[in-house]
Motif scaffolding. Structure first.
Motif, short mmCIF file in Angstrom:
data_model
loop_
_atom_site.label_atom_id
_atom_site.label_comp_id
_atom_site.label_asym_id
_atom_site.label_seq_id
_atom_site.Cartn_x
_atom_site.Cartn_y
_atom_site.Cartn_z
N GLY A 60 -128.22 24.98 -92.43
CA GLY A 60 -127.97 24.04 -91.35
C GLY A 60 -126.68 24.31 -90.59
O GLY A 60 -126.55 23.93 -89.42
N LYS A 61 -125.73 24.96 -91.25
CA LYS A 61 -124.42 25.20 -90.62
C LYS A 61 -124.34 26.55 -89.92
O LYS A 61 -123.65 26.69 -88.90
CB LYS A 61 -123.33 25.15 -91.70
N ILE A 62 -125.03 27.54 -90.45
CA ILE A 62 -124.83 28.91 -90.02
C ILE A 62 -125.42 29.15 -88.63
O ILE A 62 -126.36 28.47 -88.21
CB ILE A 62 -125.48 29.88 -91.05
N GLN A 63 -124.86 30.11 -87.91
CA GLN A 63 -125.39 30.51 -86.61
C GLN A 63 -125.50 32.03 -86.57
O GLN A 63 -124.75 32.76 -87.24
CB GLN A 63 -124.50 30.01 -85.47
N VAL A 64 -126.48 32.51 -85.81
CA VAL A 64 -126.66 33.95 -85.66
C VAL A 64 -125.36 34.57 -85.17
O VAL A 64 -124.72 34.07 -84.24
CB VAL A 64 -127.81 34.25 -84.68
N GLY A 65 -124.96 35.66 -85.79
CA GLY A 65 -123.71 36.32 -85.43
C GLY A 65 -122.54 35.94 -86.31
O GLY A 65 -121.47 36.57 -86.23
N ASP A 66 -122.69 34.93 -87.18
CA ASP A 66 -121.63 34.62 -88.13
C ASP A 66 -121.55 35.74 -89.16
O ASP A 66 -122.57 36.22 -89.66
CB ASP A 66 -121.92 33.31 -88.87
N PRO A 67 -120.34 36.19 -89.51
CA PRO A 67 -120.23 37.31 -90.46
C PRO A 67 -120.34 36.87 -91.92
O PRO A 67 -119.75 35.86 -92.32
CB PRO A 67 -118.83 37.85 -90.17
N PHE A 68 -121.11 37.62 -92.70
CA PHE A 68 -121.10 37.55 -94.15
C PHE A 68 -120.23 38.71 -94.63
O PHE A 68 -120.60 39.88 -94.45
CB PHE A 68 -122.50 37.68 -94.72
N GLU A 69 -119.10 38.41 -95.20
CA GLU A 69 -118.21 39.45 -95.72
C GLU A 69 -118.45 39.56 -97.22
O GLU A 69 -118.01 38.71 -98.00
CB GLU A 69 -116.75 39.10 -95.42
N VAL A 70 -119.18 40.60 -97.62
CA VAL A 70 -119.61 40.76 -99.01
C VAL A 70 -118.69 41.77 -99.70
O VAL A 70 -118.60 42.94 -99.28
CB VAL A 70 -121.07 41.23 -99.08
N THR A 71 -118.03 41.33 -100.76
CA THR A 71 -117.11 42.19 -101.51
C THR A 71 -117.46 42.13 -102.99
O THR A 71 -118.25 41.30 -103.43
CB THR A 71 -115.65 41.75 -101.29
N GLY A 72 -116.83 43.02 -103.76
CA GLY A 72 -117.04 43.03 -105.20
C GLY A 72 -117.67 44.33 -105.66
O GLY A 72 -117.85 45.28 -104.90
N SER A 73 -118.03 44.35 -106.94
CA SER A 73 -118.59 45.56 -107.55
C SER A 73 -120.05 45.73 -107.15
O SER A 73 -120.85 44.79 -107.27
CB SER A 73 -118.48 45.48 -109.07
N SER A 74 -120.38 46.92 -106.68
CA SER A 74 -121.76 47.22 -106.32
C SER A 74 -121.97 48.72 -106.44
O SER A 74 -121.28 49.50 -105.78
CB SER A 74 -122.08 46.77 -104.89
N VAL A 75 -122.94 49.12 -107.25
CA VAL A 75 -123.19 50.54 -107.40
C VAL A 75 -123.77 51.14 -106.12
O VAL A 75 -123.75 52.36 -105.93
CB VAL A 75 -124.16 50.81 -108.58
N ARG A 76 -124.26 50.30 -105.24
CA ARG A 76 -124.79 50.79 -103.98
C ARG A 76 -123.70 50.96 -102.93
O ARG A 76 -123.87 51.71 -101.96
CB ARG A 76 -125.85 49.84 -103.44
N GLY A 77 -122.60 50.25 -103.06
CA GLY A 77 -121.52 50.34 -102.10
C GLY A 77 -121.88 49.72 -100.76
O GLY A 77 -122.72 48.82 -100.68
N LYS A 78 -121.23 50.20 -99.71
CA LYS A 78 -121.47 49.66 -98.37
C LYS A 78 -122.85 50.04 -97.86
O LYS A 78 -123.34 51.14 -98.10
CB LYS A 78 -120.41 50.16 -97.38
N ALA A 79 -123.43 49.11 -97.12
CA ALA A 79 -124.70 49.40 -96.48
C ALA A 79 -124.50 50.44 -95.38
O ALA A 79 -123.43 50.52 -94.77
CB ALA A 79 -125.30 48.13 -95.89
N ASP A 80 -125.53 51.22 -95.11
CA ASP A 80 -125.49 52.16 -94.01
C ASP A 80 -125.35 51.41 -92.69
O ASP A 80 -125.87 50.31 -92.53
CB ASP A 80 -126.77 53.01 -94.00
N ARG A 81 -124.69 52.02 -91.72
CA ARG A 81 -124.45 51.34 -90.45
C ARG A 81 -125.71 51.05 -89.66
O ARG A 81 -125.70 50.21 -88.77
CB ARG A 81 -123.47 52.15 -89.60
#
Length: 410
Positions: A365-386
């Motif tokens: 209900g709060k979120i709007q398209v274009g709001d950033p999700f800043e995802v951090t922490g341990s991930s064996v996949r790392g950053k998503a491809d651009r």
């Protein structure tokens, strides 16, 4: 003054696939007049001709226009399209030729006014028009945000996706203009979208300031995107920036923080992807791509040809509510009541960010398209491809600017 009518040869109509139609125009095809009878009587009128800069008598779409003078010199040449836009050019060869710096567009009528002077000082004006045929090869585009007047989040870039490859990127980019209400600093960058199409995005140096109004003018009508594939229209887009909202996701702590104007207003426990190479949640900054409501996740991704990329199997063959799309490969934030026992305790999903129903309802209900999700922490996949979603924020500002086709001159 009044001059007797001069018969004018008419070129034959071209076939549908021809791209131009006007031959060289000699004196018999032009109307000449002077500022006064005395001026016009000083010697013979200057002969003016039209052709292509490459020397051909026929001006084709994509050619540079050449106006020539014989028996005198050109003093001024003005070439305009039906919207009054000038075809820029300059005089050369001692004033006996004018060549356009821009190429002619397909399906466009050009009005030519040439002012001349002969050796005796007589001044004259010649007027003519030419029309280029429509191109049989066109390029089209899709703009995002997709709605005029939309309100979007602070991480939403302007995105232009092209139907066909753009090989003359610098030429196209020069015809794109972004204006903002507060002179926001930003840059274009060329990327490939998930389907391999050419896309150019304009992102600000930092997140947009709330309340900014943004306008795009894509003055592309008649521009060759490369290989003779033209644009047939101009494009405009206007939108506004909404509240400052950032979703900070910590995979290790298994919670997200919803931030408004830099302050946390709600902490929500989550369960993210399993810590393995197939299911781990990507890290990085993800502008929210879409709010999709309640969907059958497996069927929805299968229709897009992406179900295999997140290892869904039968686990997600269910209706999923509050679906917030983060990547093209199937990463969502959503309600996950089947995983409620793991929320806040264990990362056990197939890659998505799951919440209990009440928290997901609130966030949706709060979120709007274009709001950033800043995802951090341990991930064996790392950053998503651009290319996996909107990856413009996956690189820093200096690297982003290098994606501009005009970066060497900026």
């Amino acid at each position: 003054m009044s001059l007797p009518a001069v018969p004018r040869p008419r070129p034959s109509r071209p076939s549908r696939v021809a791209r131009t139609l006007i031959p060289l125009i000699g004196m018999a095809a032009l109307t000449a007049c002077g500022g006064s009878a005395a001026s016009a009587s000083k010697g013979d009128p200057v002969q003016v001709g039209l052709g292509a800069a490459n020397g051909t008598k026929t001006v084709r779409a994509g050619d540079r226009l050449k106006v020539t003078a014989s028996g005198g010199v050109l003093t001024e040449v003005t070439v305009t399209d039906p919207k009054g836009r000038r075809l820029p050019g300059g005089l050369g060869n001692g004033g006996t030729a004018w060549i356009s710096r821009a190429k002619t567009a397909p399906g466009t009528k050009y009005s030519v006014v040439a002012r001349t002077k002969n050796a005796q000082g007589g001044t004259f004006e010649a007027k003519e028009s030419l029309t280029t045929a429509k191109s049989d090869k066109l390029n089209k585009l899709v703009l995002s945000p997709g709605s005029q007047g939309a309100t979007v989040g602070i991480a939403q870039p302007i995105m232009i996706t092209f139907d066909f490859p753009v090989t003359d990127r610098a030429v196209v980019e020069k015809h794109l203009k972004v204006t903002t209400s507060n002179n926001t600093t930003g840059s274009w960058g060329w990327v490939k979208d998930h389907s391999g199409k050419d896309r150019v995005d304009w992102r600000p140096k930092e997140y947009w300031k709330p309340g900014t109004t943004v306008a795009l003018r894509a003055d592309l009508n008649g521009v060759d995107s490369g290989g003779g594939r033209y644009f047939a229209k101009d494009y405009d887009l206007a939108f506004g920036i909404g509240r400052s909202q950032v979703v900070k996701v910590d995979l290790d702590a298994k919670h997200l923080s919803f931030m408004e104007n830099g302050k946390e207003v709600r902490s929500i426990p989550i369960s993210a992807g399993k810590p393995d190479a197939e299911h781990a949640t990507w890290t990085g900054t993800f502008p929210l791509m879409a709010k999709e409501g309640t969907i059958n996740m497996k069927q929805h991704l299968a229709r897009a040809g992406r179900a295999e990329t997140v290892g869904l199997g039968d686990a997600y063959n269910k209706m999923v509510r509050d679906s917030m799309k983060l990547t093209n490969s199937g990463t969502y934030a959503h309600a996950a009541p089947w995983n409620a026992d793991n929320v806040g305790r264990t990362n056990a999903s197939s890659g998505c960010i799951g919440m209990i129903d009440s928290d997901a309802d609130w966030l949706y209900g709060k979120i709007q398209v274009g709001d950033p999700f800043e995802v951090t922490g341990s991930s064996v996949r790392g950053k998503a491809d651009r290319t996996n979603g909107i990856g413009d924020w996956m690189v820093d500002w200096s690297r982003w600017r290098k994606n501009s086709a005009l970066s060497s001159s900026s």
